[in-house]
Design a protein around this motif. Structure first.
Motif, mmCIF file in Angstrom:
data_model
loop_
_atom_site.group_PDB
_atom_site.id
_atom_site.type_symbol
_atom_site.label_atom_id
_atom_site.label_comp_id
_atom_site.label_asym_id
_atom_site.label_seq_id
_atom_site.Cartn_x
_atom_site.Cartn_y
_atom_site.Cartn_z
ATOM 1 N N TYR A 16 0.873 -1.188 -0.030
ATOM 2 C CA TYR A 16 0.067 0.005 0.101
ATOM 3 C C TYR A 16 0.877 1.269 -0.177
ATOM 4 O O TYR A 16 0.598 2.126 -0.728
ATOM 5 C CB TYR A 16 -0.903 -0.123 1.128
ATOM 6 C CG TYR A 16 -1.761 1.083 1.571
ATOM 7 C CD1 TYR A 16 -3.050 1.272 0.792
ATOM 8 C CD2 TYR A 16 -1.421 2.236 2.163
ATOM 9 C CE1 TYR A 16 -3.590 2.595 0.923
ATOM 10 C CE2 TYR A 16 -1.873 3.393 2.450
ATOM 11 C CZ TYR A 16 -3.265 3.782 1.883
ATOM 12 O OH TYR A 16 -3.832 4.744 1.799
ATOM 13 N N PHE A 17 1.950 1.368 0.947
ATOM 14 C CA PHE A 17 2.681 2.537 0.767
ATOM 15 C C PHE A 17 3.713 2.650 -0.222
ATOM 16 O O PHE A 17 3.974 3.755 -0.828
ATOM 17 C CB PHE A 17 3.496 2.612 2.280
ATOM 18 C CG PHE A 17 2.557 2.726 3.343
ATOM 19 C CD1 PHE A 17 2.164 4.361 3.712
ATOM 20 C CD2 PHE A 17 2.410 1.850 4.491
ATOM 21 C CE1 PHE A 17 1.527 4.598 4.605
ATOM 22 C CE2 PHE A 17 1.486 2.274 5.240
ATOM 23 C CZ PHE A 17 1.185 3.792 5.560
ATOM 24 N N GLU A 18 3.980 1.557 -0.738
ATOM 25 C CA GLU A 18 4.996 1.531 -1.759
ATOM 26 C C GLU A 18 4.406 1.925 -3.200
ATOM 27 O O GLU A 18 4.848 2.696 -3.913
ATOM 28 C CB GLU A 18 5.685 0.051 -2.099
ATOM 29 C CG GLU A 18 6.676 -0.166 -1.322
ATOM 30 C CD GLU A 18 7.288 -1.736 -1.312
ATOM 31 O OE1 GLU A 18 8.306 -1.811 -1.002
ATOM 32 O OE2 GLU A 18 6.737 -2.376 -2.037
ATOM 33 N N ALA A 19 3.047 1.731 -3.224
ATOM 34 C CA ALA A 19 2.224 2.131 -4.306
ATOM 35 C C ALA A 19 2.021 3.851 -4.373
ATOM 36 O O ALA A 19 1.780 4.316 -5.327
ATOM 37 C CB ALA A 19 0.914 1.705 -4.329
ATOM 38 N N GLN A 20 2.226 4.225 -3.126
ATOM 39 C CA GLN A 20 2.097 5.538 -2.856
ATOM 40 C C GLN A 20 3.425 6.551 -3.080
ATOM 41 O O GLN A 20 3.549 7.683 -2.610
ATOM 42 C CB GLN A 20 1.445 6.133 -1.596
ATOM 43 C CG GLN A 20 0.042 5.555 -1.647
ATOM 44 C CD GLN A 20 -0.804 5.946 -0.469
ATOM 45 O OE1 GLN A 20 -0.510 7.087 0.157
ATOM 46 N NE2 GLN A 20 -1.599 5.138 0.158
ATOM 47 N N GLY A 21 4.391 5.832 -3.287
ATOM 48 C CA GLY A 21 5.725 6.308 -3.389
ATOM 49 C C GLY A 21 6.835 6.310 -2.366
ATOM 50 O O GLY A 21 7.979 6.945 -2.368
ATOM 51 N N LYS A 37 8.979 8.695 2.377
ATOM 52 C CA LYS A 37 8.735 9.299 0.813
ATOM 53 C C LYS A 37 9.985 10.254 0.732
ATOM 54 O O LYS A 37 9.778 11.369 1.194
ATOM 55 C CB LYS A 37 7.572 10.054 1.036
ATOM 56 C CG LYS A 37 7.363 10.450 -0.730
ATOM 57 C CD LYS A 37 6.191 11.050 -0.848
ATOM 58 C CE LYS A 37 4.795 10.209 -0.785
ATOM 59 N NZ LYS A 37 3.466 10.667 -1.345
ATOM 60 N N PRO A 38 10.681 10.053 -0.031
ATOM 61 C CA PRO A 38 11.872 10.847 -0.398
ATOM 62 C C PRO A 38 11.465 12.192 -0.650
ATOM 63 O O PRO A 38 10.677 12.585 -1.279
ATOM 64 C CB PRO A 38 12.948 10.242 -1.454
ATOM 65 C CG PRO A 38 12.198 8.951 -1.472
ATOM 66 C CD PRO A 38 10.918 9.022 -1.100
ATOM 67 N N ALA A 47 14.287 22.281 -1.384
ATOM 68 C CA ALA A 47 13.943 21.013 -1.089
ATOM 69 C C ALA A 47 12.889 20.684 -0.266
ATOM 70 O O ALA A 47 12.767 21.586 0.818
ATOM 71 C CB ALA A 47 15.224 20.242 -0.438
ATOM 72 N N ILE A 48 11.930 19.880 -0.485
ATOM 73 C CA ILE A 48 10.827 19.445 0.466
ATOM 74 C C ILE A 48 11.162 18.468 1.393
ATOM 75 O O ILE A 48 11.877 17.354 1.019
ATOM 76 C CB ILE A 48 9.643 19.065 -0.511
ATOM 77 C CG1 ILE A 48 9.235 20.091 -1.373
ATOM 78 C CG2 ILE A 48 8.646 18.665 0.456
ATOM 79 C CD1 ILE A 48 8.016 19.666 -2.402
ATOM 80 N N GLU A 49 10.998 18.580 2.601
ATOM 81 C CA GLU A 49 11.587 17.745 3.678
ATOM 82 C C GLU A 49 10.790 16.323 3.452
ATOM 83 O O GLU A 49 9.559 16.195 3.082
ATOM 84 C CB GLU A 49 10.969 18.093 5.027
ATOM 85 C CG GLU A 49 11.728 17.476 6.229
ATOM 86 C CD GLU A 49 11.388 17.900 7.458
ATOM 87 O OE1 GLU A 49 11.509 17.520 8.629
ATOM 88 O OE2 GLU A 49 11.060 19.154 7.434
#
Length: 284
Positions: A16-21, A37-38, A47-49
């Motif tokens: 589930y989380f991998e599908a959201q990046g 999430k990078p 840069a976004i934290e």
């Protein structure tokens, strides 16, 4: 399909989380799952934290899981709890997920359920995101109803925490007052309303929720056998009314006596005093 170990929930939640990046890893510093999430680059090249979510899993929702989630909030602001949602009647479907979700919202936790099937992929449902504001709102009508119920009871006739016992509610007490008034004989709704100071006496007689009243003739009601039995069953409550009424009458008599005494004293003080005349010495 009920899970035997909470580890069975790991793969569906990870997908589930991998599908959201998110990049997902399990058992990081005793956390069941950590998803990160990078950070990306915005248009202004700032840069976004990166976003970090800690996930704790249990077969069913319990206090241990809740306390674990609160403990994880000291490590990271975003924490999600995961439990199985068993759709069988004997499973976790009986849990009150609506109330549990609201509890998680109040604590700032996320809540996710996983339903496992034998022949199709698992169903993952996000009931609330971590940090979602609570939906429960103060409702003035419920508050007013609480105060009205409290104030309309003449005393404390129930034991808190008891179950499967008849409760002496304000409504039951009003019906009992009418039944006590009908002890002297049949009466009209208007008469009962005057005797019991209950403006809704007519409606309550017609509703006859407890089966204590019956119509003797047009516009006249009397007690039934159930009503007579209720008077015996709640004799202590009726006796308590008499004690309260006597206490009020005594207090009223005392206050009126004090008032009359004070009025008499004030009247005496306000009257002009007569000047005392000195007697002339008698001639010898």
């Amino acid at each position: 399909m009920a899970v035997k170990e909470e580890a069975e929930l790991y793969e569906p939640v990870k997908r589930y989380f991998e599908a959201q990046g998110y990049e997902v890893k399990g058992e990081v510093l005793h956390c069941d799952l950590v998803a990160i999430k990078p950070g990306a680059l915005a248009d202004d090249a700032l840069a976004i934290e990166e976003e970090v979510i800690i996930v704790e899993m249990k077969r069913t929702f319990n206090l241990a899981l809740l306390l674990q989630g609160v403990e994880r909030l000291r490590m990271n602001p975003l924490v999600t709890l995961v439990v199985e949602r068993n759709r069988k009647k004997s499973g976790a479907v009986n849990q009150r997920f609506g109330d549990i979700t609201e509890l998680c919202r109040m604590l700032g936790l996320g809540l996710m359920t996983v339903s496992l099937f034998k022949t199709k992929p698992a169903l993952v449902e996000m009931l609330c995101e971590p940090g979602d504001p609570p939906r429960a709102r103060y409702r003035a009508k419920r508050h007013d109803r609480l105060l009205r119920e409290f104030r309309e009871r003449s005393g404390d006739y129930n034991v808190g925490g008891s179950t499967r016992r008849k409760l002496m509610t304000a409504y039951r007490e009003k019906c009992l007052r009418m039944a006590d008034a009908l002890r002297q004989g049949p009466a009209s709704p208007a008469t009962l309303a005057r005797l019991t100071s209950n403006s809704k006496a007519g409606d309550m007689l017609r509703t006859n929720y407890y089966g204590w009243f019956e119509r003797a003739e047009r516009g006249i009601y009397r007690l039934t056998a159930q009503g007579t039995a209720a008077l015996t069953e709640h004799a202590e409550v009726i006796a308590g009314w008499l004690v309260q009424e006597n206490a009020v009458s005594v207090a009223g008599t005392g206050s009126s006596a004090e008032a009359s005494a004070s009025e008499t004293a004030s009247d005496y003080a306000s009257k002009p005093k007569k000047k005392s005349r000195k007697k002339k010495p008698e001639k010898i």
